[in-house]
Design a protein around this motif. Structure first.
Motif, PDB file in Angstrom:
ATOM      1  N   LEU A 105       4.606  10.561   7.614  1.00 37.27           N
ATOM      2  CA  LEU A 105       5.285  11.693   8.242  1.00 37.27           C
ATOM      3  C   LEU A 105       4.208  12.574   8.865  1.00 37.27           C
ATOM      4  N   HIS A 106       4.306  12.823  10.145  1.00 35.38           N
ATOM      5  CA  HIS A 106       3.334  13.676  10.840  1.00 35.38           C
ATOM      6  C   HIS A 106       3.925  15.071  10.997  1.00 35.38           C
ATOM      7  N   LEU A 107       3.214  16.054  10.466  1.00 34.23           N
ATOM      8  CA  LEU A 107       3.624  17.454  10.524  1.00 34.23           C
ATOM      9  C   LEU A 107       2.531  18.258  11.204  1.00 34.23           C
ATOM     10  N   PRO A 108       2.818  19.465  11.678  1.00 37.31           N
ATOM     11  CA  PRO A 108       1.779  20.304  12.284  1.00 37.31           C
ATOM     12  C   PRO A 108       0.621  20.588  11.317  1.00 37.31           C
TER      13      PRO A 108
ATOM     14  N   ILE B 109       1.914  13.251   5.557  1.00 34.28           N
ATOM     15  CA  ILE B 109       2.410  12.886   4.244  1.00 34.28           C
ATOM     16  C   ILE B 109       2.636  11.379   4.285  1.00 34.28           C
ATOM     17  N   ARG B 110       2.107  10.699   3.286  1.00 30.18           N
ATOM     18  CA  ARG B 110       2.238   9.241   3.242  1.00 30.18           C
ATOM     19  C   ARG B 110       3.148   8.847   2.081  1.00 30.18           C
ATOM     20  N   ILE B 111       4.058   7.923   2.360  1.00 31.33           N
ATOM     21  CA  ILE B 111       4.976   7.390   1.365  1.00 31.33           C
ATOM     22  C   ILE B 111       4.632   5.914   1.197  1.00 31.33           C
ATOM     23  N   LEU B 112       4.193   5.560   0.005  1.00 32.16           N
ATOM     24  CA  LEU B 112       3.775   4.196  -0.290  1.00 32.16           C
ATOM     25  C   LEU B 112       4.774   3.557  -1.238  1.00 32.16           C
ATOM     26  N   GLY B 113       5.039   2.286  -1.028  1.00 34.30           N
ATOM     27  CA  GLY B 113       5.978   1.589  -1.890  1.00 34.30           C
ATOM     28  C   GLY B 113       6.329   0.235  -1.326  1.00 34.30           C
ATOM     29  N   ARG B 114       7.444  -0.273  -1.767  1.00 31.06           N
ATOM     30  CA  ARG B 114       7.882  -1.589  -1.279  1.00 31.06           C
ATOM     31  C   ARG B 114       9.304  -1.505  -0.738  1.00 31.06           C
ATOM     32  N   ASN B 115       9.560  -2.356   0.234  1.00 27.95           N
ATOM     33  CA  ASN B 115      10.884  -2.439   0.867  1.00 27.95           C
ATOM     34  C   ASN B 115      11.329  -1.096   1.436  1.00 27.95           C
ATOM     35  N   LEU B 116      10.399  -0.379   2.052  1.00 28.21           N
ATOM     36  CA  LEU B 116      10.696   0.973   2.537  1.00 28.21           C
ATOM     37  C   LEU B 116      11.620   0.998   3.756  1.00 28.21           C
TER      38      LEU B 116
ATOM     39  N   VAL C 194       8.209   2.850 -15.846  1.00 31.83           N
ATOM     40  CA  VAL C 194       9.359   2.081 -16.317  1.00 31.83           C
ATOM     41  C   VAL C 194      10.212   1.627 -15.141  1.00 31.83           C
ATOM     42  N   ALA C 195      10.488   2.545 -14.217  1.00 34.15           N
ATOM     43  CA  ALA C 195      11.299   2.200 -13.039  1.00 34.15           C
ATOM     44  C   ALA C 195      10.599   1.149 -12.182  1.00 34.15           C
ATOM     45  N   LEU C 196       9.278   1.238 -12.060  1.00 38.96           N
ATOM     46  CA  LEU C 196       8.521   0.244 -11.285  1.00 38.96           C
ATOM     47  C   LEU C 196       8.671  -1.148 -11.882  1.00 38.96           C
ATOM     48  N   MET C 197       8.575  -1.240 -13.196  1.00 35.73           N
ATOM     49  CA  MET C 197       8.654  -2.546 -13.851  1.00 35.73           C
ATOM     50  C   MET C 197      10.065  -3.103 -13.867  1.00 35.73           C
ATOM     51  N   GLN C 198      11.082  -2.241 -13.914  1.00 34.41           N
ATOM     52  CA  GLN C 198      12.464  -2.705 -14.020  1.00 34.41           C
ATOM     53  C   GLN C 198      13.121  -2.977 -12.672  1.00 34.41           C
ATOM     54  N   ALA C 199      12.550  -2.450 -11.601  1.00 33.53           N
ATOM     55  CA  ALA C 199      13.187  -2.587 -10.287  1.00 33.53           C
ATOM     56  C   ALA C 199      13.107  -4.027  -9.787  1.00 33.53           C
ATOM     57  N   PRO C 200      14.221  -4.556  -9.296  1.00 32.65           N
ATOM     58  CA  PRO C 200      14.191  -5.897  -8.702  1.00 32.65           C
ATOM     59  C   PRO C 200      13.264  -5.919  -7.483  1.00 32.65           C
ATOM     60  N   GLU C 201      12.733  -7.077  -7.168  1.00 31.89           N
ATOM     61  CA  GLU C 201      11.784  -7.216  -6.056  1.00 31.89           C
ATOM     62  C   GLU C 201      12.382  -6.796  -4.717  1.00 31.89           C
ATOM     63  N   THR C 202      13.683  -6.889  -4.562  1.00 36.04           N
ATOM     64  CA  THR C 202      14.324  -6.565  -3.289  1.00 36.04           C
ATOM     65  C   THR C 202      14.681  -5.086  -3.149  1.00 36.04           C
ATOM     66  N   GLN C 203      14.544  -4.314  -4.209  1.00 38.45           N
ATOM     67  CA  GLN C 203      14.924  -2.895  -4.199  1.00 38.45           C
ATOM     68  C   GLN C 203      13.841  -2.036  -3.553  1.00 38.45           C
ATOM     69  N   THR C 204      14.260  -0.980  -2.857  1.00 41.93           N
ATOM     70  CA  THR C 204      13.326  -0.003  -2.305  1.00 41.93           C
ATOM     71  C   THR C 204      12.751   0.813  -3.451  1.00 41.93           C
ATOM     72  N   VAL C 205      11.411   0.894  -3.492  1.00 43.72           N
ATOM     73  CA  VAL C 205      10.731   1.645  -4.536  1.00 43.72           C
ATOM     74  C   VAL C 205       9.645   2.492  -3.890  1.00 43.72           C
ATOM     75  N   VAL C 206       9.646   3.791  -4.185  1.00 41.27           N
ATOM     76  CA  VAL C 206       8.581   4.684  -3.742  1.00 41.27           C
ATOM     77  C   VAL C 206       7.564   4.748  -4.876  1.00 41.27           C
ATOM     78  N   GLU C 207       6.411   4.118  -4.664  1.00 44.93           N
ATOM     79  CA  GLU C 207       5.391   4.075  -5.700  1.00 44.93           C
ATOM     80  C   GLU C 207       4.539   5.340  -5.725  1.00 44.93           C
ATOM     81  N   ARG C 208       4.303   5.913  -4.550  1.00 38.26           N
ATOM     82  CA  ARG C 208       3.455   7.099  -4.483  1.00 38.26           C
ATOM     83  C   ARG C 208       3.763   7.911  -3.230  1.00 38.26           C
ATOM     84  N   ILE C 209       3.725   9.221  -3.381  1.00 37.99           N
ATOM     85  CA  ILE C 209       3.846  10.137  -2.252  1.00 37.99           C
ATOM     86  C   ILE C 209       2.547  10.943  -2.214  1.00 37.99           C
ATOM     87  N   GLU C 210       1.866  10.923  -1.078  1.00 40.19           N
ATOM     88  CA  GLU C 210       0.588  11.621  -0.941  1.00 40.19           C
ATOM     89  C   GLU C 210       0.742  12.751   0.075  1.00 40.19           C
ATOM     90  N   TRP C 211       0.350  13.948  -0.368  1.00 37.81           N
ATOM     91  CA  TRP C 211       0.290  15.079   0.564  1.00 37.81           C
ATOM     92  C   TRP C 211      -0.975  15.830   0.352  1.00 37.81           C
TER      93      TRP C 211
END
Length: 135
Positions: A76-79, A83-90, A118-135
């Motif tokens: 996300l580009h802001l003035p 902000i970076r959103i890292l994860g899988r199936n975004l 816990v959510a990372l380990m339980q989420a199916p491989e096809t599900q959208t998961v936000v692993e990290r948000i960096e600001w």
């Protein structure tokens, strides 16, 4: 007009718990993100929720550009910076026509939620998961 419909209109107008329940029902929760159900609904802010409890809300009006690179994530580009959103199936389809990146571009996503271990380990491989948000 029935007494019940008048009461419901009054409750929505004054912000009683019934109005809060209605607002909560307007957002569909996919774990990693929320989706506004109403066809014409648009979020004013994008709430970024970290797993440690920190939250930042960014006004959609301040988003200048959005980038999606499957190998990097969403940027996300802001003035004031990026902000970076890292994860899988975004940008994978979670349900018919419901994709995270697409939803952000249309202001349909009111929040993003970092997954805990816990959510990372339980989420199916096809599900959208936000692993990290960096600001």
């Amino acid at each position: 007009m029935t007494d019940n419909s008048v009461l419901q209109r009054f409750q929505r107008a004054v912000g009683t718990p019934a109005a809060a329940d209605t607002a909560a029902e307007a957002v569909e929760d996919y774990g990693a993100f929320g989706w506004l159900r109403g066809i014409r609904d648009r979020a004013i802010f994008l709430e970024l929720r970290k797993k440690d409890g920190n939250i930042r809300a960014v006004g959609y009006a301040w988003l200048q550009e959005l980038d999606f690179d499957p190998s990097i994530g969403i940027t996300l580009h802001l003035p004031t910076g990026k902000i970076r959103i890292l994860g899988r199936n975004l940008n994978a389809e979670n349900r018919l026509n419901i994709r995270l990146f697409q939803g952000i571009t249309c202001q349909r996503v009111p929040f993003l939620q970092e997954a805990d271990e816990v959510a990372l380990m339980q989420a199916p491989e096809t599900q959208t998961v936000v692993e990290r948000i960096e600001w």
